[in-house]
Design a protein around this motif. Structure first.
Motif, PDB file in Angstrom:
ATOM      1  N   ALA A 275      12.286  28.339 -14.925  1.00  0.00           N
ATOM      2  CA  ALA A 275      13.715  28.662 -14.888  1.00  0.00           C
ATOM      3  C   ALA A 275      14.128  29.396 -16.154  1.00  0.00           C
ATOM      4  N   ASP A 276      13.606  28.949 -17.279  1.00  0.00           N
ATOM      5  CA  ASP A 276      13.906  29.618 -18.548  1.00  0.00           C
ATOM      6  C   ASP A 276      13.369  31.049 -18.542  1.00  0.00           C
ATOM      7  N   ARG A 277      12.181  31.241 -17.990  1.00  0.00           N
ATOM      8  CA  ARG A 277      11.599  32.583 -17.916  1.00  0.00           C
ATOM      9  C   ARG A 277      12.414  33.478 -16.990  1.00  0.00           C
ATOM     10  N   ALA A 278      12.849  32.921 -15.842  1.00  0.00           N
ATOM     11  CA  ALA A 278      13.670  33.698 -14.912  1.00  0.00           C
ATOM     12  C   ALA A 278      15.003  34.070 -15.557  1.00  0.00           C
ATOM     13  N   LEU A 279      15.579  33.137 -16.314  1.00  0.00           N
ATOM     14  CA  LEU A 279      16.830  33.411 -17.024  1.00  0.00           C
ATOM     15  C   LEU A 279      16.647  34.553 -18.014  1.00  0.00           C
ATOM     16  N   LYS A 280      15.580  34.512 -18.798  1.00  0.00           N
ATOM     17  CA  LYS A 280      15.328  35.560 -19.779  1.00  0.00           C
ATOM     18  C   LYS A 280      15.084  36.909 -19.103  1.00  0.00           C
ATOM     19  N   ASN A 281      14.466  36.875 -17.922  1.00  0.00           N
ATOM     20  CA  ASN A 281      14.242  38.123 -17.192  1.00  0.00           C
ATOM     21  C   ASN A 281      15.563  38.765 -16.767  1.00  0.00           C
ATOM     22  N   VAL A 282      16.516  37.933 -16.307  1.00  0.00           N
ATOM     23  CA  VAL A 282      17.823  38.467 -15.918  1.00  0.00           C
ATOM     24  C   VAL A 282      18.541  39.032 -17.137  1.00  0.00           C
ATOM     25  N   LEU A 283      18.502  38.289 -18.247  1.00  0.00           N
ATOM     26  CA  LEU A 283      19.155  38.751 -19.472  1.00  0.00           C
ATOM     27  C   LEU A 283      18.549  40.076 -19.938  1.00  0.00           C
ATOM     28  N   SER A 284      17.226  40.194 -19.805  1.00  0.00           N
ATOM     29  CA  SER A 284      16.566  41.440 -20.185  1.00  0.00           C
ATOM     30  C   SER A 284      16.972  42.574 -19.257  1.00  0.00           C
ATOM     31  N   ARG A 285      17.100  42.270 -17.973  1.00  0.00           N
ATOM     32  CA  ARG A 285      17.455  43.299 -16.988  1.00  0.00           C
ATOM     33  C   ARG A 285      18.836  43.878 -17.255  1.00  0.00           C
ATOM     34  N   ILE A 286      19.746  43.034 -17.718  1.00  0.00           N
ATOM     35  CA  ILE A 286      21.102  43.529 -17.995  1.00  0.00           C
ATOM     36  C   ILE A 286      21.259  43.957 -19.457  1.00  0.00           C
ATOM     37  N   GLU A 287      20.141  43.952 -20.178  1.00  0.00           N
ATOM     38  CA  GLU A 287      20.094  44.390 -21.576  1.00  0.00           C
ATOM     39  C   GLU A 287      20.965  43.521 -22.488  1.00  0.00           C
ATOM     40  N   PHE A 288      20.971  42.219 -22.197  1.00  0.00           N
ATOM     41  CA  PHE A 288      21.635  41.261 -23.085  1.00  0.00           C
ATOM     42  C   PHE A 288      20.535  40.704 -23.987  1.00  0.00           C
ATOM     43  N   ASN A 289      20.363  41.341 -25.116  1.00  0.00           N
ATOM     44  CA  ASN A 289      19.205  41.049 -25.971  1.00  0.00           C
ATOM     45  C   ASN A 289      19.563  40.252 -27.223  1.00  0.00           C
ATOM     46  N   THR A 290      20.762  39.688 -27.257  1.00  0.00           N
ATOM     47  CA  THR A 290      21.214  39.000 -28.475  1.00  0.00           C
ATOM     48  C   THR A 290      21.245  37.484 -28.323  1.00  0.00           C
ATOM     49  N   TRP A 291      20.740  36.943 -27.193  1.00  0.00           N
ATOM     50  CA  TRP A 291      20.742  35.482 -27.012  1.00  0.00           C
ATOM     51  C   TRP A 291      19.824  34.834 -28.044  1.00  0.00           C
ATOM     52  N   ASN A 292      20.352  33.817 -28.729  1.00  0.00           N
ATOM     53  CA  ASN A 292      19.550  33.124 -29.749  1.00  0.00           C
ATOM     54  C   ASN A 292      18.825  31.903 -29.198  1.00  0.00           C
ATOM     55  N   GLY A 293      18.840  31.736 -27.868  1.00  0.00           N
ATOM     56  CA  GLY A 293      18.096  30.650 -27.228  1.00  0.00           C
ATOM     57  C   GLY A 293      18.867  29.352 -27.095  1.00  0.00           C
ATOM     58  N   THR A 294      20.144  29.330 -27.500  1.00  0.00           N
ATOM     59  CA  THR A 294      20.926  28.103 -27.433  1.00  0.00           C
ATOM     60  C   THR A 294      22.091  28.250 -26.463  1.00  0.00           C
ATOM     61  N   PHE A 295      22.603  27.084 -26.021  1.00  0.00           N
ATOM     62  CA  PHE A 295      23.751  27.034 -25.131  1.00  0.00           C
ATOM     63  C   PHE A 295      24.966  26.576 -25.931  1.00  0.00           C
ATOM     64  N   TYR A 296      26.095  27.134 -25.579  1.00  0.00           N
ATOM     65  CA  TYR A 296      27.320  26.878 -26.351  1.00  0.00           C
ATOM     66  C   TYR A 296      27.823  25.449 -26.159  1.00  0.00           C
ATOM     67  N   THR A 297      28.178  24.804 -27.259  1.00  0.00           N
ATOM     68  CA  THR A 297      28.798  23.477 -27.239  1.00  0.00           C
ATOM     69  C   THR A 297      30.227  23.605 -27.750  1.00  0.00           C
ATOM     70  N   PRO A 298      31.220  23.351 -26.895  1.00  0.00           N
ATOM     71  CA  PRO A 298      32.619  23.521 -27.323  1.00  0.00           C
ATOM     72  C   PRO A 298      32.985  22.528 -28.427  1.00  0.00           C
ATOM     73  N   GLU A 299      33.956  22.933 -29.227  1.00  0.00           N
ATOM     74  CA  GLU A 299      34.340  22.169 -30.413  1.00  0.00           C
ATOM     75  C   GLU A 299      35.714  21.546 -30.226  1.00  0.00           C
ATOM     76  N   SER A 300      35.850  20.309 -30.692  1.00  0.00           N
ATOM     77  CA  SER A 300      37.133  19.612 -30.628  1.00  0.00           C
ATOM     78  C   SER A 300      38.128  20.191 -31.617  1.00  0.00           C
ATOM     79  N   LYS A 301      39.392  20.235 -31.205  1.00  0.00           N
ATOM     80  CA  LYS A 301      40.463  20.687 -32.098  1.00  0.00           C
ATOM     81  C   LYS A 301      41.456  19.550 -32.357  1.00  0.00           C
TER      82      LYS A 301
END
Length: 304
Positions: A275-301
């Motif tokens: 699944a991770d490989r398939a995800l990276k393939n999609v990101l590569s296909r759309i030329e989104f090359n800036t992913w740092n490998g992490t998922f966003y965690t929202p912050e409390s205000k």
């Protein structure tokens, strides 16, 4: 979402500012991967609003281009509405979400939008809500909505992100059994069977009325259905709703467990890698090359 926060504060002690933080990041990410890409400033299209939100919620503005969201935007709207109304009032939640959708589309005059912008707005709104609960009268209800994304690539990205970063492991395993090509893996079978004492019912948020599970949900979760149409595995509201249920209801999770001999720990890890490989393939296909490998965690205000 910001207008709903004061109402939620009256009903719950939970900090709902994290939902505003999360929805901003999710929308900014989805706008960024459009062709041509959209910036947060162009999405908000209001200098005062842009500055106010950026001051209070800086991280979505900083990280939308290098971290992936865990959920699509309308999941945040759903969570906020559940806080405002109360999980036990499912008919009111459905009614208020329908009104929310109608009002949202009325607030943006069609003549001010391009054809693509109209499509993008529509695709940020989920079409289906699902409620899962034990069939006993006073059981807690667990909600989910269908993926609110624009385009096939965005949908594939968000399904993988939810599998790897958000959903209960049983639901993620069931989805990864078929992700990304709707074909069942030869080496792994993480499908589960939700017991008959659980009600899992989907509703159309635009037209109203109940919706039967599609064939994909029947295959993944053992839900009874006569439908033959296969949605993209993981796209339906049932996945998020059942994930929320299984995270809390331990007995239901135990009774739903995958039973295939192919569902081993090693095979599950292999499915995650695929699944991770398939995800990276999609990101590569759309030329989104800036992913740092992490998922966003929202912050409390809470302290803001």
């Amino acid at each position: 979402m910001t207008d709903l926060q004061p109402q939620a504060k009256q009903k719950t002690s939970e900090d709902t500012s994290v939902l505003v933080d999360e929805i901003l990041h999710s929308i900014f990410f989805l706008g960024n991967i459009q062709k041509p890409g959209m910036t947060p400033e162009s999405i908000l299209n209001d200098t005062d609003l842009f500055e106010a939100l950026k001051s209070r919620y800086p991280r979505p503005f900083e990280l939308y281009s290098c971290q992936l969201p865990r959920r699509s935007p309308f999941s945040c709207v759903l969570d906020m509405m559940v806080h405002v109304v109360g999980q036990e009032k499912e008919e009111e939640i459905r009614s208020r979400l329908q009104k929310f959708i109608t009002d949202l589309e009325k607030d943006v005059p069609s003549k001010d939008l391009t054809r693509k912008e109209k499509k993008n707005l529509k695709n940020l709104i989920s079409t289906v809500i699902c409620i899962s609960k034990k069939k006993s009268n006073n059981s807690v209800r667990y909600y989910g909505v269908s993926m609110s994304t624009s385009g096939c690539n965005a949908g594939q990205i968000m399904i993988a992100a939810s599998c790897l970063g958000a959903w209960d492991d049983y639901v993620a395993g069931a989805v990864m059994t078929y992700y990304p090509n709707k074909s069942k893996k030869e080496y792994f079978d993480g499908t589960i069977h939700i017991p008959n004492y659980v009600r899992c019912q989907a509703f159309n948020l635009r037209k109203g009325g109940e919706m039967p599970p599609c064939r994909s949900c029947g295959n993944m979760f053992g839900l009874n259905t006569d439908e033959t149409d296969e949605s993209d595995y993981g796209n339906c509201a049932e996945a998020e709703s059942l994930s929320n249920l299984l995270k809390i209801e331990n007995k239901i999770k135990q009774d739903s467990r995958p039973k295939s001999i192919k569902c081993t720990a090693d095979n599950r890890e292999r499915a995650k890698r695929d699944a991770d490989r398939a995800l990276k393939n999609v990101l590569s296909r759309i030329e989104f090359n800036t992913w740092n490998g992490t998922f966003y965690t929202p912050e409390s205000k809470k302290t803001a």
